[in-house]
Scaffold this active site. Structure first.
Site, mmCIF file in Angstrom:
data_model
loop_
_atom_site.group_PDB
_atom_site.id
_atom_site.type_symbol
_atom_site.label_atom_id
_atom_site.label_comp_id
_atom_site.label_asym_id
_atom_site.label_seq_id
_atom_site.Cartn_x
_atom_site.Cartn_y
_atom_site.Cartn_z
ATOM 1 N N CYS A 91 0.865 -1.182 0.000
ATOM 2 C CA CYS A 91 0.000 0.000 0.000
ATOM 3 C C CYS A 91 0.907 1.238 0.000
ATOM 4 O O CYS A 91 1.853 1.320 0.789
ATOM 5 C CB CYS A 91 -0.933 -0.002 1.210
ATOM 6 S SG CYS A 91 -2.008 -1.452 1.216
ATOM 7 N N CYS A 94 1.989 3.279 3.273
ATOM 8 C CA CYS A 94 2.249 2.539 4.518
ATOM 9 C C CYS A 94 3.729 2.246 4.683
ATOM 10 O O CYS A 94 4.398 1.780 3.756
ATOM 11 C CB CYS A 94 1.451 1.233 4.497
ATOM 12 S SG CYS A 94 1.760 0.174 5.921
ATOM 13 N N GLY A 144 2.330 -6.336 8.462
ATOM 14 C CA GLY A 144 1.989 -7.554 7.747
ATOM 15 C C GLY A 144 0.527 -7.661 7.396
ATOM 16 O O GLY A 144 -0.306 -6.902 7.880
ATOM 17 N N SER A 176 -7.599 -6.941 10.800
ATOM 18 C CA SER A 176 -7.666 -5.963 9.708
ATOM 19 C C SER A 176 -6.980 -6.531 8.479
ATOM 20 O O SER A 176 -5.844 -6.999 8.550
ATOM 21 C CB SER A 176 -6.982 -4.671 10.149
ATOM 22 O OG SER A 176 -6.949 -3.742 9.088
ATOM 23 N N SER A 199 -9.561 -2.902 4.817
ATOM 24 C CA SER A 199 -8.929 -1.632 4.438
ATOM 25 C C SER A 199 -9.348 -1.269 3.021
ATOM 26 O O SER A 199 -8.792 -1.773 2.055
ATOM 27 C CB SER A 199 -7.408 -1.777 4.510
ATOM 28 O OG SER A 199 -7.015 -1.963 5.851
ATOM 29 N N LEU A 200 -10.316 -0.396 2.911
ATOM 30 C CA LEU A 200 -10.861 -0.063 1.587
ATOM 31 C C LEU A 200 -10.096 1.108 0.966
ATOM 32 O O LEU A 200 -9.589 1.002 -0.139
ATOM 33 C CB LEU A 200 -12.354 0.251 1.726
ATOM 34 C CG LEU A 200 -13.221 -0.031 0.507
ATOM 35 C CD1 LEU A 200 -13.064 -1.464 0.023
ATOM 36 C CD2 LEU A 200 -14.679 0.284 0.820
ATOM 37 N N HIS A 201 -10.072 2.231 1.657
ATOM 38 C CA HIS A 201 -9.263 3.405 1.283
ATOM 39 C C HIS A 201 -9.677 4.124 0.008
ATOM 40 O O HIS A 201 -9.047 5.113 -0.372
ATOM 41 C CB HIS A 201 -7.772 3.064 1.177
ATOM 42 C CG HIS A 201 -7.203 2.377 2.378
ATOM 43 N ND1 HIS A 201 -7.687 2.570 3.658
ATOM 44 C CD2 HIS A 201 -6.183 1.486 2.503
ATOM 45 C CE1 HIS A 201 -6.976 1.827 4.502
ATOM 46 N NE2 HIS A 201 -6.072 1.158 3.836
ATOM 47 N N CYS A 318 2.011 2.654 12.701
ATOM 48 C CA CYS A 318 2.143 1.931 11.439
ATOM 49 C C CYS A 318 3.566 1.707 10.934
ATOM 50 O O CYS A 318 3.975 2.229 9.905
ATOM 51 C CB CYS A 318 1.344 2.631 10.362
ATOM 52 S SG CYS A 318 -0.297 3.141 10.887
HETATM 53 N N1 SAH Z 1 -2.481 -5.441 6.287
HETATM 54 C C1 SAH Z 1 -3.627 -5.074 7.122
HETATM 55 C C2 SAH Z 1 -3.184 -4.415 8.412
HETATM 56 C C3 SAH Z 1 -2.552 -3.081 8.165
HETATM 57 S S1 SAH Z 1 -2.396 -1.926 9.488
HETATM 58 C C4 SAH Z 1 -4.548 -4.156 6.348
HETATM 59 O O1 SAH Z 1 -4.215 -3.787 5.221
HETATM 60 O O2 SAH Z 1 -5.620 -3.855 6.842
HETATM 61 C C5 SAH Z 1 -4.010 -1.390 9.878
HETATM 62 C C6 SAH Z 1 -4.523 -0.161 9.161
HETATM 63 O O3 SAH Z 1 -3.629 0.961 9.247
HETATM 64 C C7 SAH Z 1 -4.766 -0.415 7.685
HETATM 65 O O4 SAH Z 1 -6.024 0.067 7.330
HETATM 66 C C8 SAH Z 1 -3.666 0.391 7.051
HETATM 67 O O5 SAH Z 1 -3.996 0.745 5.738
HETATM 68 C C9 SAH Z 1 -3.550 1.572 7.983
HETATM 69 N N2 SAH Z 1 -2.310 2.354 7.846
HETATM 70 C C10 SAH Z 1 -1.095 1.938 7.449
HETATM 71 N N3 SAH Z 1 -0.217 2.947 7.410
HETATM 72 C C11 SAH Z 1 -0.881 4.052 7.785
HETATM 73 C C12 SAH Z 1 -0.517 5.426 7.958
HETATM 74 N N4 SAH Z 1 0.710 5.860 7.730
HETATM 75 N N5 SAH Z 1 -1.486 6.288 8.379
HETATM 76 C C13 SAH Z 1 -2.726 5.855 8.636
HETATM 77 N N6 SAH Z 1 -3.128 4.573 8.506
HETATM 78 C C14 SAH Z 1 -2.220 3.678 8.074
#
Ligand code: SAH
Length: 330
Positions: A91, A94, A144, A176, A199-201, A318
């Protein structure tokens, strides 16, 4: 009998050495200490913030480093844990995925995070009769992709939920995922009451492809269909996470499109204002953009929460602290 004693000391009573296990014969304690260590990893960094958030960076025998966080507020003690060294999902915003994935964590390495966080001092200092304060919640939101390591995660969560383990209610555990449809179905079929967060985003495939590269192969439809099945099978409402990235996915039109996508799905949305990551070009949304986005979702009848920011003082967001320790060991 001895195994039961060891298990109780480690999982329930907070012992961090064999020496502390006072109902084992002295000679056995020495023998155990010579042959084993109670934990597989070691703490290479421990940071505490004013809000009683703790962050640990653990290093395992092969040099792999992960991080985990204890968040304490309003009577809750929540452990945020990792399931892999690094992350393969990539992503774009991240920190965990910047260097890809090294390997899955073992069952023991996942449980170790829970035990070590549980053993940290609580803000209220109200130890249970066992002498340690219990964890109330788990969020599998560390490094992860949890569903890419589902077997080990499920086994670790069996220990977390066991009465003679950590005794945490399954309904207090949130997993998640980036959205792996086949694994979401497997999780639903496990019959557990874990909470699922996806995690849709983004509200459409074109934008999601830019933010979450794995979407290119999966597509949102398949993820939403699997999530709907999860809800049917478990009766548990799915949460959709939406990291709000300034100027990228935070426009009112995006919110309205998200309303249309989620309408009729009994969904809940968790909006997460982006936590800035050094070296990445993304920005936090402005307060106005955040407010407008939330109002547009609420006006569309969607239940929304904004995720609170905890421990930002200690890079708790994160995957950021681990990167710092990798860049400057120690
Ligand atoms: N792999 C899993 C867990 C990720 S961490 C997932 O994709 O859901 C949990 C959440 O934190 C996810 O929604 C991820 O997108 C978000 N996240 C990661 N980095 C971030 C950042 N810098 N700021 C805000 N949210 C973040």
């Amino acid at each position: 009998m001895r195994v039961g004693q060891l298990r109780r000391w480690l999982l329930m009573r907070g012992a961090e050495s064999f020496e502390a296990m006072t109902d084992l014969p002295k000679a056995l304690r020495v023998e155990l200490a010579n042959a084993f260590t109670p934990f597989a990893g070691r703490v290479v960094k421990h940071q505490t913030a004013d809000d009683a958030t703790h962050k640990l960076v653990l290093e395992f025998g092969d040099g792999g480093r992960i991080e985990c966080v204890l968040i304490q507020d309003a009577g809750r003690r929540t452990a945020c844990i990792s399931t892999q060294v690094g992350c393969g999902m990539g992503c774009v915003f991240c920190a965990s995925g910047i260097d890809g994935v090294d390997r899955n964590l073992t069952v023991g390495e996942i449980v170790e995070q829970l035990v070590r966080l549980r053993n940290l001092p609580g803000p209220r200092n109200e130890p249970s009769p066992e002498g340690v304060e219990r964890l109330s919640h788990i969020v599998v939101m560390g490094m992860g992709e949890p569903l890419a390591n589902l077997d080990n995660l499920l086994e670790a969560l069996e220990i977390a939920t066991a009465k003679d383990g950590l005794g945490i209610g399954a309904r207090h555990i949130t997993i998640s995922t980036v959205g792996l449809p086949a694994k979401i179905r497997r999780l639903a079929e496990s019959g557990k009451q874990y909470h699922l967060a996806v995690s849709l985003h983004a509200p459409n495939d074109a934008l999601r492809n830019r933010i979450v590269p794995t979407n290119d192969k999966t597509g949102m439809d398949a993820i939403l269909a699997a999530a709907a099945e999860f809800f049917e099978k478990t009766g548990r409402q799915v949460t959709y996470e939406y990291v709000l990235l300034g100027e990228l996915n935070d426009r009112p039109a995006h919110a309205r499109e998200l309303v249309a996508v989620l309408r009729g799905r009994r969904a809940h949305v968790n909006v997460i204002p982006f936590n800035e990551v050094e070296g990445l070009p993304y920005q936090r949304p402005t307060d106005l953009a955040l407010q407008t986005f939330i109002e547009a979702l609420e006006n569309g009848g969607i239940s929304v929460k904004v995720r609170k920011r905890k421990g930002s003082q200690i890079d708790a967001a994160c995957g950021q602290l681990r990167r710092k320790t990798l860049q400057a060991p120690g």
